[in-house]
Scaffold this active site. Sequence first.
Site, PDB file in Angstrom:
ATOM      1  N   GLU A 127      11.757  -7.970 -16.417  1.00  0.00           N
ATOM      2  CA  GLU A 127      10.988  -7.739 -15.198  1.00  0.00           C
ATOM      3  C   GLU A 127      10.999  -6.258 -14.841  1.00  0.00           C
ATOM      4  O   GLU A 127      12.064  -5.655 -14.857  1.00  0.00           O
ATOM      5  CB  GLU A 127      11.554  -8.531 -14.020  1.00  0.00           C
ATOM      6  CG  GLU A 127      10.679  -8.372 -12.785  1.00  0.00           C
ATOM      7  CD  GLU A 127      11.194  -9.134 -11.552  1.00  0.00           C
ATOM      8  OE1 GLU A 127      12.294  -9.704 -11.606  1.00  0.00           O
ATOM      9  OE2 GLU A 127      10.470  -9.134 -10.554  1.00  0.00           O
ATOM     10  N   GLY A 267      20.703  -5.599  -9.323  1.00  0.00           N
ATOM     11  CA  GLY A 267      21.817  -6.506  -9.046  1.00  0.00           C
ATOM     12  C   GLY A 267      21.914  -7.614 -10.075  1.00  0.00           C
ATOM     13  O   GLY A 267      22.972  -7.862 -10.653  1.00  0.00           O
ATOM     14  N   ALA A 268      20.784  -8.274 -10.321  1.00  0.00           N
ATOM     15  CA  ALA A 268      20.788  -9.395 -11.255  1.00  0.00           C
ATOM     16  C   ALA A 268      19.353  -9.807 -11.533  1.00  0.00           C
ATOM     17  O   ALA A 268      18.428  -9.319 -10.894  1.00  0.00           O
ATOM     18  CB  ALA A 268      21.554 -10.572 -10.653  1.00  0.00           C
ATOM     19  N   GLU A 270      16.716 -13.198 -12.655  1.00  0.00           N
ATOM     20  CA  GLU A 270      16.587 -14.657 -12.624  1.00  0.00           C
ATOM     21  C   GLU A 270      15.970 -15.282 -13.868  1.00  0.00           C
ATOM     22  O   GLU A 270      15.387 -16.373 -13.782  1.00  0.00           O
ATOM     23  CB  GLU A 270      15.746 -15.051 -11.404  1.00  0.00           C
ATOM     24  CG  GLU A 270      14.247 -14.661 -11.485  1.00  0.00           C
ATOM     25  CD  GLU A 270      13.877 -13.352 -10.805  1.00  0.00           C
ATOM     26  OE1 GLU A 270      14.760 -12.485 -10.651  1.00  0.00           O
ATOM     27  OE2 GLU A 270      12.691 -13.193 -10.442  1.00  0.00           O
ATOM     28  N   GLU A 304      19.583 -15.531  -7.251  1.00  0.00           N
ATOM     29  CA  GLU A 304      19.011 -15.712  -8.594  1.00  0.00           C
ATOM     30  C   GLU A 304      18.808 -17.189  -8.897  1.00  0.00           C
ATOM     31  O   GLU A 304      17.803 -17.581  -9.490  1.00  0.00           O
ATOM     32  CB  GLU A 304      19.887 -15.057  -9.664  1.00  0.00           C
ATOM     33  CG  GLU A 304      20.217 -13.587  -9.427  1.00  0.00           C
ATOM     34  CD  GLU A 304      19.017 -12.695  -9.128  1.00  0.00           C
ATOM     35  OE1 GLU A 304      17.906 -13.007  -9.607  1.00  0.00           O
ATOM     36  OE2 GLU A 304      19.189 -11.697  -8.395  1.00  0.00           O
ATOM     37  N   HIS A 307      15.706 -18.488  -7.240  1.00  0.00           N
ATOM     38  CA  HIS A 307      14.472 -18.074  -7.907  1.00  0.00           C
ATOM     39  C   HIS A 307      13.958 -19.148  -8.865  1.00  0.00           C
ATOM     40  O   HIS A 307      12.774 -19.142  -9.215  1.00  0.00           O
ATOM     41  CB  HIS A 307      14.704 -16.793  -8.717  1.00  0.00           C
ATOM     42  CG  HIS A 307      14.407 -15.519  -7.980  1.00  0.00           C
ATOM     43  ND1 HIS A 307      13.263 -15.332  -7.241  1.00  0.00           N
ATOM     44  CD2 HIS A 307      15.098 -14.346  -7.901  1.00  0.00           C
ATOM     45  CE1 HIS A 307      13.273 -14.097  -6.734  1.00  0.00           C
ATOM     46  NE2 HIS A 307      14.371 -13.480  -7.118  1.00  0.00           N
ATOM     47  N   GLU A 326      10.171 -12.568  -3.845  1.00  0.00           N
ATOM     48  CA  GLU A 326      11.379 -11.878  -3.376  1.00  0.00           C
ATOM     49  C   GLU A 326      11.663 -12.090  -1.890  1.00  0.00           C
ATOM     50  O   GLU A 326      12.784 -12.389  -1.506  1.00  0.00           O
ATOM     51  CB  GLU A 326      11.317 -10.388  -3.721  1.00  0.00           C
ATOM     52  CG  GLU A 326      11.320 -10.098  -5.227  1.00  0.00           C
ATOM     53  CD  GLU A 326      12.508 -10.692  -5.981  1.00  0.00           C
ATOM     54  OE1 GLU A 326      13.489 -11.130  -5.342  1.00  0.00           O
ATOM     55  OE2 GLU A 326      12.439 -10.742  -7.226  1.00  0.00           O
TER      56      GLU A 326
END
Length: 882
Positions: A127, A267-268, A270, A304, A307, A326
């Site tokens: 992404e 951060g992370a 999904e 996450e 998501h 988001e």
Amino acid sequence: MRTENEQTTYLKDYKPSAYLIPKVELRVEIEPKLTKVTALLTIEPAEGTTPDTPLVLDGKALELTSIALDGAPLGLDLFEAGPDGLTVFSPPSRRFVLETEVMLSPEDNTELMGLYRSNGVWCTQCEPEGFRRITYFLDRPDVLSTYTVRVSADKTLAPVLLANGNLVESGDDGDKRHFALWHDPHPKPSYLFALVAGDLGAYRDAFTTASGRHVALAIYCEHGKEDQCAYAMDALKRSMAWDEKRFGREYDLDVFNIVAVSDFNFGAMENKGLNIFNDRYVLARPETATDADYAHIESIIAHEYFHNWTGNRITCRDWFQLCLKEGLTVFRDQEFTSDERSRAVKRIEDVRGLRMAQFPEDGGPLAHPARPAQFREINNFYTATVYEKGAEIVRMLATFLGETEFRKGTDLYFERHDGDATTIEAWLKVFEDSSGRDLSQFGKWYLQAGTPTVTVEEDWDQESQTYRLSLSQHTAPTPGQPDKQAMAMPVKFGLIGPNGNATEWSSVSGGTVTNDMIVLDKDRLDLTFEGVSSRPVASLFRGFSAPVRVVSKASQADRLFLARHDSDPFNRWQALQDAAMTLMLDAVRNGGQLADKEATSALATALGDTLENDNLDSAFKAHAMALPSEVNIAQALAKDVDPSVIHSVRRDLLKEISTQLSHKLQDAYDALGKISNPYSIAAEATRARALRTQCLALLVAGGEAQSADLARAHYADTDNMTDRMAALGAIVAAWTPDAQALLDDFRARFGSDMLVYDKWLALNASAPDDKCLERVAAIYASPEFPKSNPNRLRSLVGTFGMTNVAQFARIDGAGFRFVTSFCRDVDGRNPQVAARVLTAFRSWANYEPNRKAAAKSALTLMATAGGLSRNVSDILTRTLEG
Ligand code: TRP
Ligand code: ZN
């Protein structure tokens, strides 16, 4: 300075893809230095595509080694491979299979987009536009495909081979190699693709969904750190259960894997069935992680996971719709934390975060709508506005509709749009259809940038027993949006009588008002409440019911009255913030002197009473005892900002409060010690630590030697990072005589633990001493500093630029020049991180003339030097153009 690679993409130009890719088969042969990716794409023209329409696939930094169509090599005159992709001039006007083979060098990938290697582990980040760095593809979120992925690698280098979906087969691949075949049955856009290969440990568990699906859960991490994944796993299972209960959403695969990596731009992520995390949001043990770290892990794991429905099952049509997934997913993770922990405290924390990050963005040259209409670089739109303001918009919708109606709407959203790549308009339409309301005016929140200011005027007339309340909204111009229209916002409210209880009214005219909510949907609303028998104190925007700045002429006395009596805990906290802010703004405008001793003392008294109130929870009290930050004060001043005056005024107020409350603070500190120790992550102990360390910080801010001694002892005599960090943070913030020695001690204690090193970096960068910049620059220049790791870079220079306003905006301009030259240096390796750190300049135009000139010259120098990435030049251009 705008060059051709800064072309703008416009929402109005959106067109559906001419081709679809229903099926993807990937073969990834991982090899140190060179990885081969073979892609078999089943492609078909979309409905209405005219024959001979060229097929234009995205591709970046790829080396094409072979290409075939339906099994036959494609002639050189039939396609063209360039730096931005691959064009097949006239593909068949029926379904066909395109096979490409490309070579990648993940070990040279320092941008951390596409396939890269972190700490020996091969991993991906796709992404928003990383998949095109792995293979040629229609790399856009509205092209959904089912993926089958065969990964192979050396058995010793990569005993673990993961991809999205379920494992179909695995086995020997000869030559000391092995393979794994993964299939993801859910069609997904390419940005959700992921792959991991490496030598990793695992922490395993399982979850059974409401309908009985058995899901194998695993969190992968560096060997030896498996036990540090327990909290993240617990958070994951709670998230899965919560989403079933609150939103009726179940998990939809047989496995859910999480991998923690140490080099990660965000951060992370999904990715379907295979979330990849920055390790700082997975790993935790009491000796090295603070209570705040645990809370972050919980909320990002939840984010996450959530998501999977809001983002993956229902995705975005194009990147302009980013806040569709988001904003909604942040809202969902906020609700999760509110349900799991304390709703009031979570709300205060989120609003603090919004005011620290989103308000400055919305009030400066980088302001943009939650749903932008144009961008030059999409990576620069993963912003506080898209995420946090996006969540506030969803929250307002939930507030307007109430819990039941809101759930009806989300149920319809999941039912109607499952499997879709959709838009904000479709999201709003669902709620219009489920509730029968017209949301067109409310929808403007997604389209207009800028934080509205709501001005409050009020008047109570004893004789007629009427209370008049006027609310008017105004949003200042933002780049590209000179004129703003009124937006509909919920104003949760209450009127409080002299006895501290809610006061009655017999009727109200002038607008839509229910028991606890005013609908502000015009530029100005004039309300008249009849039958109000005594002067009420209005508590407005309870729970921060709309993301606005409120301007009122409320007296300090009324504010402190609200701080004592409001039934809404958020507004009790807000009232104390407002009271403190008023004193500090007055002082700043008064040449830096806190003039009104009586008002200062009244505030301190109110804080002391809050501290001693047995009906309030300790975590709430910890927030109530904290003053607005320097960033908040600068933001409130808006112009002629002198950060050194702000710093000294705030320091002086802390000192006054500390001196007046020293006994109470010490008593609370002592009493709370029995609850906060021994260390446990249980709620009661966590809350007690929050308040106890806040008392300690206030004591240290008083400047007495004995408080510094107390903090030093607190720092040294503890087994957990929460207490140690809090004590050291208080010492550093007050820059006591032994601050430097204790920083050195901290560094020595935790030598090789990089997540603790990050804490040390951030402490160094946040200090108020005049040597701060020199120290930060020396750390950055030292050979031991890992210059390519995003966490290290952000902890050091991100912290310095974003939070240490007084040192960043030094009058000699050295702080500005350090950050611009840092960004130029980092830009060569990682443009995303460089661009983000550069946003520290977002409020430069608000400084007093000298600092403003210094900031401008640092930015201009950077622009004229040139050679910048699109990421950095986009931020730079917008920052300068305002
Ligand atoms: N979708 C991710 C999230 O919000 C954000 C993200 C992860 C991201 N990695 C990224 C955005 C890299 C841009 C670039 O959870
Ligand atoms: Zn997200």
